[in-house]
Every structure is written in structure tokens, then in C-alpha cells.
Write a protein that holds these residues in place. Structure first.
Motif, PDB file in Angstrom:
ATOM      1  N   LYS A  41       0.819  -1.199   0.000  1.00 21.14           N
ATOM      2  CA  LYS A  41       0.000   0.000   0.000  1.00 21.14           C
ATOM      3  C   LYS A  41       0.862   1.261   0.000  1.00 21.14           C
ATOM      4  CE  LYS A  41      -3.887  -2.281   2.296  1.00 21.14           C
ATOM      5  NZ  LYS A  41      -4.748  -2.326   3.502  1.00 21.14           N
ATOM      6  N   LEU A  42       2.010   1.195   0.677  1.00 23.79           N
ATOM      7  CA  LEU A  42       2.925   2.332   0.664  1.00 23.79           C
ATOM      8  C   LEU A  42       3.508   2.534  -0.733  1.00 23.79           C
ATOM      9  CD1 LEU A  42       4.845   1.850   4.043  1.00 23.79           C
ATOM     10  CD2 LEU A  42       3.130   3.588   3.508  1.00 23.79           C
ATOM     11  N   LEU A  43       3.863   1.433  -1.392  1.00 24.33           N
ATOM     12  CA  LEU A  43       4.373   1.520  -2.758  1.00 24.33           C
ATOM     13  C   LEU A  43       3.294   2.054  -3.691  1.00 24.33           C
ATOM     14  CD1 LEU A  43       6.629   1.019  -4.774  1.00 24.33           C
ATOM     15  CD2 LEU A  43       5.870  -1.364  -4.958  1.00 24.33           C
ATOM     16  N   LEU A  44       2.053   1.657  -3.442  1.00 21.63           N
ATOM     17  CA  LEU A  44       0.932   2.152  -4.237  1.00 21.63           C
ATOM     18  C   LEU A  44       0.764   3.662  -4.059  1.00 21.63           C
ATOM     19  CD1 LEU A  44      -1.393   1.144  -6.095  1.00 21.63           C
ATOM     20  CD2 LEU A  44      -2.818   1.032  -4.050  1.00 21.63           C
ATOM     21  N   ALA A  45       0.900   4.137  -2.817  1.00 22.62           N
ATOM     22  CA  ALA A  45       0.801   5.574  -2.547  1.00 22.62           C
ATOM     23  C   ALA A  45       1.919   6.333  -3.260  1.00 22.62           C
ATOM     24  CB  ALA A  45       0.855   5.827  -1.049  1.00 22.62           C
ATOM     25  N   PHE A  46       3.130   5.775  -3.231  1.00 23.80           N
ATOM     26  CA  PHE A  46       4.256   6.398  -3.937  1.00 23.80           C
ATOM     27  C   PHE A  46       3.981   6.462  -5.431  1.00 23.80           C
ATOM     28  CE2 PHE A  46       8.156   6.032  -6.401  1.00 23.80           C
ATOM     29  CZ  PHE A  46       8.915   7.069  -5.888  1.00 23.80           C
ATOM     30  N   SER A  47       3.490   5.346  -5.992  1.00 22.23           N
ATOM     31  CA  SER A  47       3.244   5.306  -7.434  1.00 22.23           C
ATOM     32  C   SER A  47       2.131   6.266  -7.837  1.00 22.23           C
ATOM     33  CB  SER A  47       2.878   3.879  -7.867  1.00 22.23           C
ATOM     34  OG  SER A  47       1.587   3.503  -7.406  1.00 22.23           O
ATOM     35  N   GLY A  48       1.103   6.412  -6.975  1.00 19.23           N
ATOM     36  CA  GLY A  48       0.031   7.362  -7.271  1.00 19.23           C
ATOM     37  C   GLY A  48       0.535   8.786  -7.306  1.00 19.23           C
ATOM     38  N   ALA A  49       1.372   9.150  -6.335  1.00 16.22           N
ATOM     39  CA  ALA A  49       1.944  10.494  -6.297  1.00 16.22           C
ATOM     40  C   ALA A  49       2.891  10.722  -7.472  1.00 16.22           C
ATOM     41  CB  ALA A  49       2.692  10.695  -4.976  1.00 16.22           C
ATOM     42  N   PHE A  50       3.642   9.702  -7.821  1.00 18.00           N
ATOM     43  CA  PHE A  50       4.580   9.777  -8.940  1.00 18.00           C
ATOM     44  C   PHE A  50       3.836  10.002 -10.254  1.00 18.00           C
ATOM     45  CE2 PHE A  50       7.929   7.448 -11.591  1.00 18.00           C
ATOM     46  CZ  PHE A  50       8.754   8.547 -11.627  1.00 18.00           C
ATOM     47  N   LEU A  51       2.749   9.240 -10.466  1.00 18.08           N
ATOM     48  CA  LEU A  51       1.931   9.413 -11.664  1.00 18.08           C
ATOM     49  C   LEU A  51       1.316  10.808 -11.732  1.00 18.08           C
ATOM     50  CD1 LEU A  51      -0.184   6.178 -12.330  1.00 18.08           C
ATOM     51  CD2 LEU A  51       1.519   7.244 -13.811  1.00 18.08           C
ATOM     52  N   LEU A  52       0.839  11.279 -10.589  1.00 18.84           N
ATOM     53  CA  LEU A  52       0.224  12.601 -10.541  1.00 18.84           C
ATOM     54  C   LEU A  52       1.237  13.680 -10.902  1.00 18.84           C
ATOM     55  CD1 LEU A  52      -2.408  14.103  -9.893  1.00 18.84           C
ATOM     56  CD2 LEU A  52      -1.631  14.284  -7.526  1.00 18.84           C
ATOM     57  N   ALA A  53       2.450  13.558 -10.345  1.00 21.44           N
ATOM     58  CA  ALA A  53       3.503  14.533 -10.637  1.00 21.44           C
ATOM     59  C   ALA A  53       3.869  14.521 -12.119  1.00 21.44           C
ATOM     60  CB  ALA A  53       4.740  14.238  -9.784  1.00 21.44           C
ATOM     61  N   LEU A  54       4.020  13.325 -12.696  1.00 21.26           N
ATOM     62  CA  LEU A  54       4.366  13.243 -14.112  1.00 21.26           C
ATOM     63  C   LEU A  54       3.244  13.769 -15.007  1.00 21.26           C
ATOM     64  CD1 LEU A  54       6.204   9.791 -14.341  1.00 21.26           C
ATOM     65  CD2 LEU A  54       7.201  12.076 -14.422  1.00 21.26           C
ATOM     66  N   SER A  55       2.002  13.585 -14.565  1.00 20.11           N
ATOM     67  CA  SER A  55       0.875  14.123 -15.334  1.00 20.11           C
ATOM     68  C   SER A  55       0.953  15.641 -15.416  1.00 20.11           C
ATOM     69  CB  SER A  55      -0.454  13.697 -14.695  1.00 20.11           C
ATOM     70  OG  SER A  55      -0.629  12.297 -14.743  1.00 20.11           O
ATOM     71  N   PHE A  56       1.301  16.277 -14.282  1.00 18.54           N
ATOM     72  CA  PHE A  56       1.391  17.738 -14.256  1.00 18.54           C
ATOM     73  C   PHE A  56       2.647  18.254 -14.951  1.00 18.54           C
ATOM     74  CE2 PHE A  56      -1.746  17.474 -10.772  1.00 18.54           C
ATOM     75  CZ  PHE A  56      -2.620  18.453 -11.207  1.00 18.54           C
ATOM     76  N   PHE A  57       3.765  17.586 -14.733  1.00 20.08           N
ATOM     77  CA  PHE A  57       5.031  18.076 -15.271  1.00 20.08           C
ATOM     78  C   PHE A  57       5.209  17.748 -16.747  1.00 20.08           C
ATOM     79  CE2 PHE A  57       6.557  17.559 -10.712  1.00 20.08           C
ATOM     80  CZ  PHE A  57       6.452  18.909 -10.442  1.00 20.08           C
ATOM     81  N   GLU A  58       4.655  16.626 -17.204  1.00 24.09           N
ATOM     82  CA  GLU A  58       4.966  16.144 -18.548  1.00 24.09           C
ATOM     83  C   GLU A  58       3.748  16.087 -19.462  1.00 24.09           C
ATOM     84  OE1 GLU A  58       6.977  12.157 -20.545  1.00 24.09           O
ATOM     85  OE2 GLU A  58       7.442  12.724 -18.489  1.00 24.09           O
ATOM     86  N   LEU A  59       2.714  15.365 -19.068  1.00 23.43           N
ATOM     87  CA  LEU A  59       1.596  15.118 -19.974  1.00 23.43           C
ATOM     88  C   LEU A  59       0.733  16.350 -20.196  1.00 23.43           C
ATOM     89  CD1 LEU A  59       0.451  11.536 -18.895  1.00 23.43           C
ATOM     90  CD2 LEU A  59       2.000  12.191 -20.734  1.00 23.43           C
ATOM     91  N   LEU A  60       0.397  17.054 -19.127  1.00 23.93           N
ATOM     92  CA  LEU A  60      -0.473  18.223 -19.270  1.00 23.93           C
ATOM     93  C   LEU A  60       0.136  19.314 -20.157  1.00 23.93           C
ATOM     94  CD1 LEU A  60      -2.142  18.612 -15.759  1.00 23.93           C
ATOM     95  CD2 LEU A  60      -3.318  18.373 -17.950  1.00 23.93           C
ATOM     96  N   PRO A  61       1.400  19.702 -19.945  1.00 23.89           N
ATOM     97  CA  PRO A  61       1.975  20.710 -20.854  1.00 23.89           C
ATOM     98  C   PRO A  61       1.954  20.260 -22.310  1.00 23.89           C
ATOM     99  CG  PRO A  61       3.341  20.456 -18.904  1.00 23.89           C
ATOM    100  CD  PRO A  61       2.328  19.361 -18.843  1.00 23.89           C
ATOM    101  N   GLU A  62       2.160  18.968 -22.542  1.00 26.56           N
ATOM    102  CA  GLU A  62       2.169  18.470 -23.922  1.00 26.56           C
ATOM    103  C   GLU A  62       0.803  18.599 -24.580  1.00 26.56           C
ATOM    104  OE1 GLU A  62       2.102  14.198 -26.019  1.00 26.56           O
ATOM    105  OE2 GLU A  62       3.830  14.531 -24.716  1.00 26.56           O
ATOM    106  N   VAL A  63      -0.246  18.117 -23.896  1.00 26.46           N
ATOM    107  CA  VAL A  63      -1.570  18.149 -24.535  1.00 26.46           C
ATOM    108  C   VAL A  63      -2.089  19.576 -24.671  1.00 26.46           C
ATOM    109  CG1 VAL A  63      -2.206  15.800 -23.856  1.00 26.46           C
ATOM    110  CG2 VAL A  63      -2.748  17.699 -22.327  1.00 26.46           C
TER     111      VAL A  63
END
Length: 213
Positions: free
Chosen positions: A18-40
Motif C-alpha cells: 500500500k505504501l508503494l501504491l501511494a508512492f506510485s500514485g503520487a509519482f503518476l500525478l507529478a508526471l501528469s502535471f510536469f509532462e503530460l499536461l503541458p504536452e496536450v
């Protein structure tokens, strides 16, 4: 690999998952804001981006009616029969196919998806092995599930139709990521109790996303 680990080790305590899941959720969220959103936003009109992101959120809400939240570590289905859980499989497969769309570019989002899949696969493997499902069906389930995200990436790269709408599909994927990530973040304060360990791994996920991009 996650399935083999669970099959061999038979872990009793799943809190680390569950801790790894929390890390992965935060990591995905950060990449969405830093990488995917600016691109689209650079490829589409802002209002169109918002519409497709909301479509992604609604799509994930719909899929979770059938998966019962397995995408973010919740598996509440009852497998009392030795039958392949086709509804769960279809729901998770559609989710995984959508996640594969941004991967064909080969940038840092692949690490976010990979880290996200590990705890989900671990928790799903525990569920399958603790159910009454035959081991052959469990292996079939996890194997087919494992190829869905690469298949989504392959289709996004090879299909001219999908490539034509890759920005729109990426925006839909962002909506899926936002839904999953925010659920993981909200669950870090479940029952309004302060959980220092989850807070720390969430902050580490944000930091990793920032520096990786």
C-alpha cells in the motif's frame, strides 16, 4: 514478476504494498502535471483538453463499477467458483490499454506506469492466489493483464487512426491518472487519521516526478 514473488514468498503483511501504491500514485500525478499536461495543452485547445480529461475521469469511474477499484489496490470481488473473472479482466484490460497510449514516445512516463503497475500486480496476485480460482486461470489472468499496457502502446504507435488522435487519448489518460492518483492521496488520510509513512512516500513520489522529468 510480481505474481511470481507473491506465489513464492506468500507475504502476510501487505502494508508495504500500500505504501508503494501511494508512492506510485503520487509519482503518476507529478508526471501528469510536469509532462503530460503541458504536452496536450500545446497540441489542443484548452477547452478540448479539459473535456477529454473529464471524459477520462468519467471512464475510470465507469470501469470501477466492474473492477471494484482494483486499479488502485482494492479487490473486493468474491471468487467462490473456478471461473475466469471475465468482467474484472475486461475492466482492468481497458484501463491498462488506455495507460499504454502515452508510452509509445518512450519518455519518463514509462517509469510512472511501471511503478504504478508493480503494487497493483502484487495486490491482484494476492487476491488471485487466495481465491478459489485454479492456478492455471490465475496465471492466464495475470499474463494477459501484463501485456495490455504494452499492447496499448503498440497500437498507439502502429495504428494511424489512434496516432491521429494521440493527443486526445493522452488527455483521456491524464483523466484516468488523476482519478486513480487522487483516490490514493485521499486514502492516505483515511478516517481522518494522520499517516506519516504515507505522507512521506507521497512527498517522495512528487519529488521523484519533478526530478525525473
Amino acid at each position: 514478476m510480481s505474481f511470481l514473488f507473491v506465489y513464492i514468498a506468500r507475504p502476510k503483511n501487505q502494508e508495504s504494498f500500500k505504501l508503494l501504491l501511494a508512492f506510485s500514485g503520487a509519482f503518476l500525478l507529478a508526471l501528469s502535471f510536469f509532462e503530460l499536461l503541458p504536452e496536450v495543452y500545446s497540441m489542443l485547445k484548452p477547452k478540448s483538453v479539459a473535456v477529454f480529461i473529464l471524459v477520462g475521469i468519467l471512464l475510470q469511474v465507469f470501469l470501477e463499477f466492474f473492477s471494484k477499484g482494483a486499479e488502485h489496490g482494492h479487490v473486493h470481488l468474491d471468487l467462490n467458483e473456478n471461473r475466469f473473472p471475465i468482467v474484472l479482466f475486461i475492466s482492468l484490460s481497458l484501463h491498462a490499454l488506455i495507460e499504454g497510449v502515452p508510452l509509445h514516445r518512450g519518455d519518463s512516463i514509462i517509469y510512472g506506469i511501471l511503478i504504478h503497475k508493480i503494487p497493483v500486480a502484487l495486490i491482484l496476485s494476492v487476491f488471485l492466489l487466495n481465491s478459489n480460482l485454479k492456478i492455471g486461470l490465475s496465471i492466464l489472468f495475470i499474463s494477459l493483464f501484463a501485456v495490455m499496457t504494452p499492447l496499448g502502446s503498440f497500437l498507439a504507435y502502429e495504428s494511424s487512426f489512434i496516432s491521429k488522435f494521440s493527443s486526445e487519448l493522452t488527455a483521456v489518460t491524464i483523466g484516468v491518472f488523476l482519478h486513480i492518483s487522487t483516490i490514493v492521496l485521499f486514502e492516505s488520510a483515511q478516517d481522518h487519521a494522520f499517516n506519516l509513512r504515507k505522507l512521506v512516500v507521497i512527498v517522495l513520489g512528487f519529488i521523484a516526478g519533478y526530478f525525473l522529468y
